[in-house]
Each structure stands twice: as structure tokens, then as C-alpha cells.
Motif scaffolding. Structure first.
Motif, short mmCIF file in Angstrom:
data_model
loop_
_atom_site.label_atom_id
_atom_site.label_comp_id
_atom_site.label_asym_id
_atom_site.label_seq_id
_atom_site.Cartn_x
_atom_site.Cartn_y
_atom_site.Cartn_z
N ARG A 29 0.78 -1.26 -0.07
CA ARG A 29 -0.08 -0.29 0.02
C ARG A 29 0.74 1.42 0.06
O ARG A 29 0.73 1.96 -0.51
N GLN A 30 1.77 1.50 0.70
CA GLN A 30 2.92 2.08 1.09
C GLN A 30 3.43 2.59 -0.94
O GLN A 30 3.83 3.83 -1.04
N GLU A 86 1.12 -18.10 1.25
CA GLU A 86 1.50 -16.41 1.55
C GLU A 86 0.95 -15.24 0.64
O GLU A 86 0.65 -14.31 1.20
N ILE A 87 0.79 -15.60 -0.43
CA ILE A 87 0.32 -15.02 -1.56
C ILE A 87 -1.19 -14.87 -1.46
O ILE A 87 -1.82 -13.93 -1.46
N GLU A 88 -1.77 -16.01 -1.18
CA GLU A 88 -3.53 -15.97 -1.03
C GLU A 88 -3.80 -14.53 0.98
O GLU A 88 -4.51 -14.13 0.32
N GLY A 136 -7.76 -7.15 0.26
CA GLY A 136 -8.78 -6.39 -0.87
C GLY A 136 -9.40 -6.02 -1.95
O GLY A 136 -7.92 -6.20 -2.86
N ASP A 137 -9.37 -5.01 -2.10
CA ASP A 137 -9.69 -4.57 -3.71
C ASP A 137 -9.68 -3.80 -3.56
O ASP A 137 -9.93 -2.05 -2.69
N LYS A 150 -1.18 -2.60 -12.24
CA LYS A 150 -1.43 -3.86 -11.68
C LYS A 150 -0.39 -3.92 -11.08
O LYS A 150 0.58 -3.61 -10.48
N VAL A 151 -0.62 -4.99 -9.85
CA VAL A 151 0.21 -5.78 -8.35
C VAL A 151 -0.12 -6.96 -8.76
O VAL A 151 -0.91 -8.15 -9.15
#
Length: 814
Positions: free
Chosen positions: A205-206, A224-226, A233-234, A265-266
Motif C-alpha cells: 500500500r505504501q 502467503e500470496i493468498e 482486498g479491492d 497491475k499488482v
């Protein structure tokens, strides 16, 4: 696209390969070596056949083929194709085939001449996977013996390329510059108390707030990915992708390609995205600094996944993904100073892996000792010996290390030896289809879910739709057709039976009521989540475990019946008669036990135990637990103390050392140690001391002291302060010299008592006692025992054990 850095050195590379059989290309990530070199070779005069480009991962293999085909304006599968375990697109027109390293190993094993192949390109050799190292060793061996015209090219992203040049006979090394874009490194650190998922979500997020462009996040595993995806979230204006080996090809392509609508993209990825792949529009990397790697526990015979710090080389590769197409930023979840403490490189897989497949493949290749091939790092001797032992147990190698017909059948399967053994043997029992399905499930994580119950996962997968599930079913069908079909058996639990065939050492029996602790035939302990549906089973056939050898966790298994276990492994079941000593009862227990390795199938009383076996159990019980188990009497304990005093010790150490001289005769025809007669123990000690030594013991340490009054008293040689005798003071009246014993005339410690047996004085100097404190003692005793004599001068009085009246009557009767 001739603006890639690799194009500047392609002329030098092509010239080198025109005159040399081997070459090395060192090119940093982003230089373009994966997609540019193979097409360039097609135009050379010597390259008339197929070019094989080896890729360490299926995603990268497919992406490379699709990229080369797109640059050529062709559909994939025409001149440029790929071959992986689950998927393949190639045709008679294919000139460049990108394949995974394992597929190449199987191909060169089947065709050592590599007919129709002009060149083999080993991409990303610096990753040092086992299949890459082995494939290169086989290719060099084939080139030296069968195909001197075969070109081999090792392509590395690091300067380790110089080592490969030496391995390949001093091959010329061509070095390409990389594409250099500015890269900012930001070290965020991480609170040790914070879960990595929380720290990564916060860092992502940062980074999205502070920088522009797509973001690639490196996490150790799928779990960990999940969890990070759930925490994110969205995200407004952001499209989230996952990238790992278990997602369908369409999802993998979407993670790699640019977003068609220009959205941000992430990508949450495992280490699969470190090399080979170029992800469009990525300008930010967030690195957890962790990696999950397989580690083979040789003692347990298990490969387990371990989460550990990434290496410095891996961290550099990860960060570089942000600056591959332009200026970028890498956020790291560790302090800058901590980088120096990370391992420099990932260890070569050959030094830590299970080498069963490699050892079998080498034996079939005709190399008895794998270390005879050309390696950058030779396989460890201990790993080779362990692999040979395991392959012999699977009937793949004979006692001399040569491949058996069954071993050759195993090697023809594109599977690890255990699973190939399962497929071949299950096929003989009419269960090839089930075994092939299980081989796919165990090799492709995520199919049918992640439930530990393989029966349940198999049913779910068979009902799944989608490209990956369909491809896996097709592969299983191909595998099933590769083995001869035998008569269908009548086993009630075929899934568990197949697993048991593959992992006979992991057949497990429940050890507690809750189903948490399990014992295996291989002697290891396993644990299972007691909430699992498998916890209520009495027996399990275990396929996968994770954790330490002492308490590995069961990841996948199937319930199996004891009847199936006994039917499959009748030849391995041993019936043993056990004769053992039970300390709680002091006797011998005789049992008849049927065992499969470390598991007792059944046990019960055994009436057929021989007297010799019972005698041996009793003797060994004393040897193990000490002579204190024996029924020692006061006489035998006193004899041991006398012998020790006379320098002929019979302490526990001496008795154990000479146990076979004296104890077997005492326990003959007995089932309990307390059945030995105490007198027999004393006689055995005398015999052990010997006739001459016993006479010396009697002289130096006599058993008793005879008083002038005619009484006899045992001498305590274990008493503190020296040999001690307890007797009434009146028995020593008339004695003017202190009593002594033995040749050294050692003074006895006299414990003098009243007529009632109560102590009144302990002395080593009887004359001194008479002359000193006797007067006070006599004065006090006259009041307590007036019927007994208490003379003023005891040395002038006759010894007696009678009262004054009894003495008077005796004198009158004379």
C-alpha cells in the motif's frame, strides 16, 4: 526489436559457436538472451536441425516460446514451440523447442545421440537446479562420445559463467552488457512480531502511494500470496494477479502481460518471477526477503519445504525486475545492514537434493558412479549411497548397483523413482489409472484442493473443469498407458494401496485416541491435525510430510486397512518371539509379535519361549538395570562388605563384569529373579571370590565377634567409621584390652548397649572407657536396670548376660 543489449554481442557469439562445440554467454537479466539467441542460430550454416532451449520453469518455457513466435509473427507451435510436463505445442515444422530441464533429461536418456538436434541451450544455468546440472553433464558426455558436432551453450545471468567455461573444456565466454535503468532501494525493515503477510500488505500500500507503475511482490509461497491478497482486498484502480506454478496458464499469461485497458497491475509472486520472465509495466518491487526451498532430510528420507532468508543474489535479481523496462524502485522488508548477513548465493540443488532419480538415470546411462560425469559440483558421496540403498529397496538396482528390468521400467517413466515404482507395480495389479492419477496429484499442487485426504482430493479433481485440470487428466491417461495392465485386484482401498506401494516406509498406525500421533513402518514419528477427517483412521498410507524428522506433519495420506497392508507386504512382515524382563513384576514376559518395520501388527503371549531365552532375558535384565534387582539377603550383603574390606571387592561393577560366571546357574529354570534362594546368592558370591581368597577374607574380615560372655555378634564392615560390632556392655566385663580384628589388628568400633539394647557408648578405646566415663554411666544405669550388675571396676568382674539373681543361683548350684 534489435535494440536489446544481446544484439551487440550476437555476432561474436555466432562466430564462437561456428568454430567451437561449446560456448558460454554471460548476460544480465533484461539483455534479451532467452528470446534472441535461439532464433539467431537458425540462420547459421551448421544449424540444420532443431534447437533445444532449456528453461528452469514451465511458465518461463511457455512464455519464451510465445514471445519468440510473436516476434516472428507466427502462432506458437510452428517454428517456435514448447514442451512441458502438462502442456506442449510443437509440430513437424518446429525448429526451436523451449522445454523444461526435466523434459530434456528424459529426452537425452531416451535418445543419447539427440538425433536431429543441432544445439542445446541451457538458460539460467546460474540457478543450479539439479535437472540443469544433470542435463548439462549428460549432454557433455553425449557430445564427447557420440555427437562431436553438437553445440552446447550455457547462458548465465551472473559471472559464474567463467566456472561453466572451465567445465566445458575452456569454452569461449561472451559477455553482454545489461540494460541499465536507475533503481532506488528503500529498506523498510520489519517488526519481528509482525506476520510477513501484514508487513507485505502494508508495504505494498505504501509503495503504491509513493510510486507510479505496476508492482511485483515476492513472497515465499502460495499460502502467503493468498493471505496478502485477502489483506489487500479491492484496491481502487488496481488489478491484482497471482503468479505461481499452480495457477492456470491463462492466469499466468495475464500476470505477465500488460493490462489491455492500461489499469495499474499488482502481481503477487513466488521466486518463479526472479528470472527468465519479463513482466510488462512493472516499476516497483516489494521483496519479503524470504524464499521457500526444498530441503532433503536424508535421515528421514523426506524432502521438506523450508522457509528461509533469500540469498543476496536472489535479492539482487528481484530488485532488478523493477528496472528492467525503465527506472524503478525496490522496497525491502529488511534493514540495509542485514543484506550482508544473507547468504551470497542459493546452494546448488545437487548438494541438498534427493539423488535417487539421478543415481538411477546414471546407472542406465552406463555410469556406475555419478561422480564420474562432469559436474560443476560433484554429488555428495553420502547422498549417492543413500540413493543406492533406496533404489535397491525399490528393486530398481541389484546388489551390484546395476539397473534391474524393473529399474529400467521405472526410468522410462517421467516421474521420480518412488512414483514410477508405484505406477509400474500398481499397473501389474490392475490399478494403473488410479496410480497415474495419484502421481499427478502428488506432482501438481492444488489439483482437487489441499485437503490431506487424497481420496477426497482425487474425487474433487476428477470433477474439476478448466484447462489445468483437463491437461493433468490427459497426462495421467498417457502415463497409465505407459505400463502393462495386469489383472484387476480386489483391494477395498486402491488409492491407499497405491500410496503404500510408493511409500512403504510411511505406512503409519495411530498411537493415540485423538489421531494426532502416528508411528511409521520406517520408525519415524508423524503428527496429524486431530481435526482432520483422517484422524479417526487406525492406519494411513502417508504420501507427503513436512517438518523435522522427529515430528513431521502429515500433509497428504489415505486411510488404509490392516488387511490391505498385510496383503501388499506379506513378504516384509516378520514374526518375532520377544522375551523381555518386566521390572514392574520382576518376571519375564514372553510375546509373539508380528511386525512391519517399526509397527507391531499384532502381539500375544508366546508359550513356546525356550528356557535358554528366558534365562538370557533374566541375565540381561541384571546387566542392564544392575544387581539391585536380585533378592540380596543380610548374609550376602555382609559378605560383599567383608570382601570389599579385605580388598577382594564384589561391587556392582565387578558383578556385572563377571555376570556370565555366576548368574546363569542361579536363574536356570526360573522365570523370576526373586525366585533365587538367598542362600544360593551367598554361595555364588563365595564361589566367585574363590577358596584361597575366601580364607584371606575370613582372616582379615571375620564375619563375627565372639564376646567373653559367649555371645556372637555380626561385624558390620559397611558401617561409617570402620568395622563395628554392637553388644551389651556386660558381655565385655573383665576385658582390659580393646578388641581388634585381622592381621593389621584394626580396633573394632564397639557400640555398647544397655540390657534393653539401647546405646550407651561408642568407643575405640575400651580401657579408656572403663577408666573414664564408666563411673558416670554405671551410676545412671543402676537406677534404670537395678537387676543387672554395674560394678565399680568392670575389669575385675566376670562377663555375663544374666541378672544378678540369675548369676547368684548359678553360683549356688555349682
Amino acid at each position: 526489436m534489435n535494440d536489446l543489449p544481446i544484439h551487440a554481442v550476437l555476432p561474436d557469439l555466432l562466430a564462437a559457436m561456428a568454430g567451437e562445440a561449446c560456448a558460454v554467454l554471460v548476460a544480465p537479466p533484461g539483455a534479451g538472451k532467452t528470446t534472441a539467441v535461439a532464433p539467431a542460430l537458425l540462420s547459421t550454416p551448421w544449424c540444420t536441425g532443431e534447437v533445444l532451449l532449456l528453461s528452469p520453469r514451465r511458465i518461463a518455457a511457455r512464455a519464451a516460446a510465445e514471445r519468440m513466435a510473436a516476434l516472428a509473427g507466427e502462432p506458437v507451435g510452428r517454428r517456435f514451440g514448447y514442451a512441458t510436463r502438462l502442456d506442449s505445442k510443437r509440430s513437424a515444422a518446429t525448429r526451436v523447442t523451449v522445454m523444461t530441464e526435466g523434459i530434456f533429461v528424459a529426452r537425452v536418456q531416451a535418445d543419447p545421440e539427440l538425433a536431429g538436434v543441432s544445439a542445446v541451450l541451457f538458460d539460467e544455468v546460474h540457478e543450479r537446479s539439479l535437472d540443469s546440472d544433470f542435463g548439462l553433464a549428460l549432454a557433455l558426455d553425449a557430445q564427447a562420445g557420440l555427437r562431436p558436432d553438437l553445440r552446447l551453450l550455457a547462458m548465465s545471468a551472473t559471472l559464474d559463467g567463467t566456472r561453466f567455461a572451465g567445465l566445458m573444456g575452456g569454452a569461449p565466454a561472451i559477455e553482454s552488457a545489461g540494460r541499465s535503468h536507475p533503481l532506488d532501494l528503500i529498506h523498510l525493515g520489519r517488526d519481528a512480531n509482525m506476520r510477513v503477510e501484514d508487513a507485505m500488505a502494508s508495504a505494498i500500500r505504501q509503495a503504491l502511494r509513493e510510486r507510479e507503475g505496476g508492482l511485483l511482490a515476492f513472497l515465499p509461497g502460495v499460502g502467503e500470496i493468498e493471505r496478502v491478497a485477502e489483506r489487500l482486498g479491492d484496491l481502487p484502480g488496481v488489478r491484482l494477479h497471482r503468479l505461481h506454478g499452480n495457477i492456470p496458464p491463462a492466469a499466468q499469461r495475464a500476470a505477465i502481460a500488460a493490462e489491455p485497458d492500461g489499469a495499474r497491475k499488482v502481481v503477487l509472486a513466488t521466486s518463479i518471477a526472479e528470472t527468465s520472465l519479463t513482466l510488462d509495466s512493472i516499476r516497483i518491487v516489494v521483496d519479503s526477503g524470504l524464499a521457500r526451498r526444498p530441503r532433503y532430510d536424508r535421515a528421514a528420507g523426506m524432502t521438506r519445504l523450508v522457509t528461509e532468508r533469500a540469498s543476496q543474489a536472489a535479492a539482487t535479481q528481484r530488485a532488478g525486475r523493477a528496472a528492467r523496462q525503465g527506472p524503478g524502485t525496490a522496497y525491502r522488508l529488511w534493514e540495509a545492514a542485514a543484506t550482508a548477513g544473507m547468504p551470497r548465493f542459493d546452494p546448488p540443488e545437487i548438494l541438498e537434493a534427493d539423488l535417487s532419480s539421478l543415481t538411477l538415470d546414471c546407472a542406465i546411462w552406463g555410469v556406475a558412479d555419478p561422480r564420474d560425469l562432469n559436474w560443476l559440483d560433484a554429488p555428495p558421496n553420502a547422498a549417492i549411497e543413500e540413493a543406492r540403498y533406496r533404489l535397491t529397496a525399490l528393486e530398481a538396482l541389484d546388489e551390484s548397483g546395476r539397473p534391474t528390468p524393473h529399474g529400467r521400467a521405472i526410468a522410462r517413466m517421467p516421474l521420480p523413482p518412488r512414483l514410477a515404482h508405484m505406477l509400474v507395480r500398481a499397473g501389474e495389479m490392475g490399478m494403473a489409472g488410479i496410480a497415474a492419477d495419484l502421481a499427478v496429484l502428488l506432482g501438481e499442487r492444488g489439483l482437487g484442493g489441499n485437503d490431506p485426504d487424497l481420496d477426497l482430493r482425487l474425487r474433487r479433481w476428477r470433477g474439476e473443469r478448466g484447462q489445468r485440470a483437463e491437461a493433468a487428466r490427459r497426462m495421467a491417461a498417457r502415463w497409465a498407458m505407459m505400463v502393462p495392465a495386469g489383472a484387476t485386484g480386489d483391494l477395498a482401498d486402491p488409492v491407499a494401496a497405491c500410496i503404500a506401494i510408493a511409500f512403504p516406509d510411511r505406512i503409519a498406525r495411530r498411537r493415540d485416541a485423538g489421531g494426532e500421533r502416528w508411528a511409521t513402518a520406517g520408525g519415524r514419528g508423524l503428527v496429524l491435525d486431530p481435526n482432520s477427517s483422517l484422524a479417526g483412521s487406525e492406519w494411513l498410507a502417508v504420501a507427503e510430510t513436512q517438518g523435522s524428522a522427529a515430528g513431521a506433519r502429515i500433509l497428504s495420506a489415505a486411510a488404509i486397512t490392516q488387511e490391505t497392508v498385510e496383503a501388499l507386504f506379506a513378504e516384509r512382515i516378520e514374526t518375532k518371539r520377544e522375551v523381555r524382563f518386566d521390572r514392574t513384576t520382576g518376571g519375564v514376559v514372553t510375546e509373539r509379535t508380528r511386525r512391519l518395520g517399526g509397527i507391531a501388527l499384532s502381539r500375544g503371549p508366546d508359550s513356546g519361549a525356550t528356557p535358554d531365552a528366558i534365562e538370557t532375558a533374566l541375565v540381561e535384565a541384571v546387566r542392564r538395570h544392575g544387581p539391585a534387582l536380585l533378592p540380596w539377603s543380610e548374609a550376602s550383603e555382609a559378605l560383599r562388605a567383608r570382601a570389599a574390606y579385605a580388598a577382594h571387592p564384589l561391587d556392582d561393577a565387578v558383578l556385572i563384569a563377571r555376570l556370565d560366571e555366576w548368574l546363569p546357574a542361579l536363574v536356570a529354570d526360573k522365570r523370576r529373579l526373586d525366585a533365587i534362594a538367598p542362600g544360593d546368592l551367598t554361595d555364588a558370591l563365595r564361589t566367585l571370590i574363590g577358596w584361597d581368597a575366601m580364607r584371606e577374607v575370613d582372616r582379615i574380615a571375620p564375619a563375627r565377634f565372639d564376646s567373653p560372655a559367649g555371645s556372637s555378634h555380626a561385624i558390620d564392615y559397611a558401617a561409617e567409621g570402620g568395622p563395628r560390632v554392637e553388644l551389651r556392655v556386660q558381655a565385655l566385663f573383665g576385658v582390659a584390652e580393646h578388641p581388634v580384628i585381622g592381621r593389621d589388628r584394626v580396633p573394632l568400633v564397639l557400640s555398647l548397649t544397655s540390657p534393653a539394647g539401647r546405646p550407651i557408648q561408642t568407643t575405640r578405646d575400651l580401657p579408656g572407657f572403663w577408666a573414664g566415663s564408666w563411673a558416670d554411666v554405671a551410676r545412671e544405669m543402676r537406677g534404670r536396670y537395678p537387676r543387672h550388675p554395674w560394678p565399680d571396676d568392670p575389669t575385675a568382674t566376670d562377663p555375663t548376660l544374666r541378672t544378678k539373681k540369675a548369676d547368684a543361683r548359678r553360683r549356688e548350684s555349682r
